[in-house]
Design an enzyme around this catalytic site. Structure first.
Site, PDB file in Angstrom:
ATOM      1  N   HIS A 158      -8.110  36.133  11.946  1.00  0.00           N
ATOM      2  CA  HIS A 158      -8.854  35.381  10.932  1.00  0.00           C
ATOM      3  C   HIS A 158      -8.592  36.005   9.555  1.00  0.00           C
ATOM      4  O   HIS A 158      -8.452  37.223   9.435  1.00  0.00           O
ATOM      5  CB  HIS A 158     -10.351  35.399  11.263  1.00  0.00           C
ATOM      6  CG  HIS A 158     -11.116  34.426  10.433  1.00  0.00           C
ATOM      7  ND1 HIS A 158     -11.479  34.706   9.136  1.00  0.00           N
ATOM      8  CD2 HIS A 158     -11.539  33.169  10.691  1.00  0.00           C
ATOM      9  CE1 HIS A 158     -12.105  33.640   8.643  1.00  0.00           C
ATOM     10  NE2 HIS A 158     -12.156  32.705   9.561  1.00  0.00           N
ATOM     11  N   GLY A 206     -15.035  28.593   3.530  1.00  0.00           N
ATOM     12  CA  GLY A 206     -16.347  28.905   2.969  1.00  0.00           C
ATOM     13  C   GLY A 206     -16.517  28.522   1.508  1.00  0.00           C
ATOM     14  O   GLY A 206     -17.499  28.899   0.872  1.00  0.00           O
ATOM     15  N   SER A 227     -13.868  24.685   5.487  1.00  0.00           N
ATOM     16  CA  SER A 227     -14.853  23.714   4.997  1.00  0.00           C
ATOM     17  C   SER A 227     -14.773  22.365   5.719  1.00  0.00           C
ATOM     18  O   SER A 227     -14.978  21.323   5.102  1.00  0.00           O
ATOM     19  CB  SER A 227     -14.739  23.539   3.477  1.00  0.00           C
ATOM     20  OG  SER A 227     -14.962  24.785   2.831  1.00  0.00           O
ATOM     21  N   ASN A 261     -17.076  28.893  14.711  1.00  0.00           N
ATOM     22  CA  ASN A 261     -16.908  30.327  14.431  1.00  0.00           C
ATOM     23  C   ASN A 261     -18.135  30.782  13.654  1.00  0.00           C
ATOM     24  O   ASN A 261     -18.257  30.505  12.467  1.00  0.00           O
ATOM     25  CB  ASN A 261     -15.620  30.534  13.608  1.00  0.00           C
ATOM     26  CG  ASN A 261     -15.465  31.976  13.144  1.00  0.00           C
ATOM     27  OD1 ASN A 261     -16.144  32.882  13.638  1.00  0.00           O
ATOM     28  ND2 ASN A 261     -14.557  32.193  12.196  1.00  0.00           N
ATOM     29  N   GLU A 319      -5.720  27.732   8.660  1.00  0.00           N
ATOM     30  CA  GLU A 319      -6.881  27.862   7.795  1.00  0.00           C
ATOM     31  C   GLU A 319      -6.435  28.324   6.402  1.00  0.00           C
ATOM     32  O   GLU A 319      -6.264  29.534   6.179  1.00  0.00           O
ATOM     33  CB  GLU A 319      -7.862  28.891   8.363  1.00  0.00           C
ATOM     34  CG  GLU A 319      -8.390  28.551   9.728  1.00  0.00           C
ATOM     35  CD  GLU A 319      -9.748  29.199   9.996  1.00  0.00           C
ATOM     36  OE1 GLU A 319     -10.705  28.463  10.259  1.00  0.00           O
ATOM     37  OE2 GLU A 319      -9.847  30.433   9.891  1.00  0.00           O
ATOM     38  N   LYS A 357     -19.105  33.787  12.854  1.00  0.00           N
ATOM     39  CA  LYS A 357     -18.947  34.993  12.015  1.00  0.00           C
ATOM     40  C   LYS A 357     -20.148  35.921  12.225  1.00  0.00           C
ATOM     41  O   LYS A 357     -20.676  35.982  13.333  1.00  0.00           O
ATOM     42  CB  LYS A 357     -18.751  34.582  10.551  1.00  0.00           C
ATOM     43  CG  LYS A 357     -17.686  33.487  10.409  1.00  0.00           C
ATOM     44  CD  LYS A 357     -17.253  33.223   9.009  1.00  0.00           C
ATOM     45  CE  LYS A 357     -16.200  32.131   9.018  1.00  0.00           C
ATOM     46  NZ  LYS A 357     -15.649  31.861   7.695  1.00  0.00           N
ATOM     47  N   GLU A 359     -10.455  36.667   7.232  1.00  0.00           N
ATOM     48  CA  GLU A 359     -11.415  37.713   6.837  1.00  0.00           C
ATOM     49  C   GLU A 359     -11.033  39.050   7.469  1.00  0.00           C
ATOM     50  O   GLU A 359     -11.244  40.107   6.867  1.00  0.00           O
ATOM     51  CB  GLU A 359     -12.839  37.274   7.234  1.00  0.00           C
ATOM     52  CG  GLU A 359     -13.341  36.163   6.302  1.00  0.00           C
ATOM     53  CD  GLU A 359     -14.275  35.149   6.940  1.00  0.00           C
ATOM     54  OE1 GLU A 359     -14.852  35.427   8.001  1.00  0.00           O
ATOM     55  OE2 GLU A 359     -14.422  34.050   6.362  1.00  0.00           O
TER      56      GLU A 359
HETATM   57  P1  PGA Z   1     -15.748  27.426   6.978  1.00  0.00           P
HETATM   58  O1  PGA Z   1     -15.066  28.596   7.838  1.00  0.00           O
HETATM   59  O2  PGA Z   1     -15.823  26.216   7.864  1.00  0.00           O
HETATM   60  O3  PGA Z   1     -17.123  27.966   6.632  1.00  0.00           O
HETATM   61  O4  PGA Z   1     -14.898  27.204   5.787  1.00  0.00           O
HETATM   62  C1  PGA Z   1     -13.991  28.327   8.704  1.00  0.00           C
HETATM   63  C2  PGA Z   1     -13.483  29.619   9.300  1.00  0.00           C
HETATM   64  O5  PGA Z   1     -13.472  30.635   8.598  1.00  0.00           O
HETATM   65  O6  PGA Z   1     -13.072  29.662  10.477  1.00  0.00           O
END
Ligand code: PGA
Length: 259
Positions: free
Chosen positions: A97, A175, A215, A9, A169, A11, A99
């Site tokens: 997601h 992140g 992560s 992903n 998640e 982003k 976000e």
């Molecule tokens: P990350 O993001 O691996 O940077 O933690 C995962 C995601 O948001 O899908």
């Protein structure tokens, strides 16, 4: 046995030119590093989807969008419909997601509408669910995950289980560099599978891929994939560098080969 899905992903990262450069290397890599039970997916921004489709034309790589409109068409400035994505074609689409939930106030009801649009267009949705740190600390994780999943899947019919992918998640792991322990992740993944079994059937529940996201990186992927109900990863940061993304594909292949 279920496949492993290694899903990047991206982003809001990478220009079309950067996407193209990355995917040409990835396409070459996947020609000599593949396994029939390991799937690889990338989700660039809308802007790069068309170029990405060309860049991976001869490769065994799935293409995903990061979001879709809940509406069919019309006066929705800035939005892209499921039908448009299907025309490219795009294989998969991330929805819900955290976000999007946090910065665009998306609710389970909105995500459910997006899900219905995608299924009607033949695109496989990756439905994201997961608790915040406050919810985990208040011991509400299970309740939150159940509510989100039931809301997202409201009135959704599944014939085989292969039509959808779920990504667990935990918001506190996205992140942040903090990863859920394999035990924490497996506990929620197995709850999700039990719920799918209740909502549909055990047969369907056994078919649905449930990814972990938050992560995930080359150093923790192997132990997460060792959990019985973790079928791959939705990977943000570690999917942006070609070396670490390829490493994660290798880890998934080794897992399937039983190395
Ligand atoms: P990350 O993001 O691996 O940077 O933690 C995962 C995601 O948001 O899908």
């Amino acid at each position: 046995m279920r496949n492993i899905l290694v899903a990047g992903n991206w982003k809001m990262n990478k220009t079309p030119a950067e996407t193209n450069e990355f995917l040409q290397i990835l396409a070459e890599f996947t020609k000599s590093n593949q396994h029939p039970e390991v799937e690889v997916m990338v989700a660039p921004t809308y802007l790069s989807l068309s170029g990405a489709r060309d860049a991976i034309a001869d490769a065994n790589i799935l293409l995903s969008a990061q979001d879709v409109s809940k509406n069919i068409n019309g006066a929705f400035t800035g939005e892209v419909s499921a039908f448009m994505l299907a025309s490219l074609p795009v294989d998969m689409c991330i929805i819900g997601h955290s976000e999007r939930r946090a910065y665009h106030q998306e609710t389970d009801e909105t995500i459910n509408r997006k899900l219905q649009m995608l299924l009607a267009s033949g695109i496989k949705p990756i439905i994201c669910i997961g608790e915040t740190l406050e919810q985990r600390e208040a011991e509400e994780t299970m309740e939150v995950v159940i509510t989100q999943l039931e809301g997202c899947l409201n009135d959704v019919k599944l014939a085989t289980g292969d039509e959808i992918v779920i990504a667990y998640e935990p918001v506190w792991a996205i992140g942040t560099g903090i990863t859920a322990t394999p035990e924490q992740a497996q506990e929620v993944h197995s709850l999700i599978r039990r719920l799918l079994s209740k909502l549909y059937s055990n047969e369907i529940a056994q078919k649905v891929l449930i990814l972990y996201g938050g992560s995930m990186k080359p150093t923790n992927m192997d132990e997460l994939l060792s959990c019985g109900d973790i079928d791959g990863g939705l990977i943000g940061g570690a999917s942006l560098e070609i070396e670490s993304f390829c490493k994660m594909i290798e880890i998934a292949i080794e897992k399937k080969r039983g190395v």
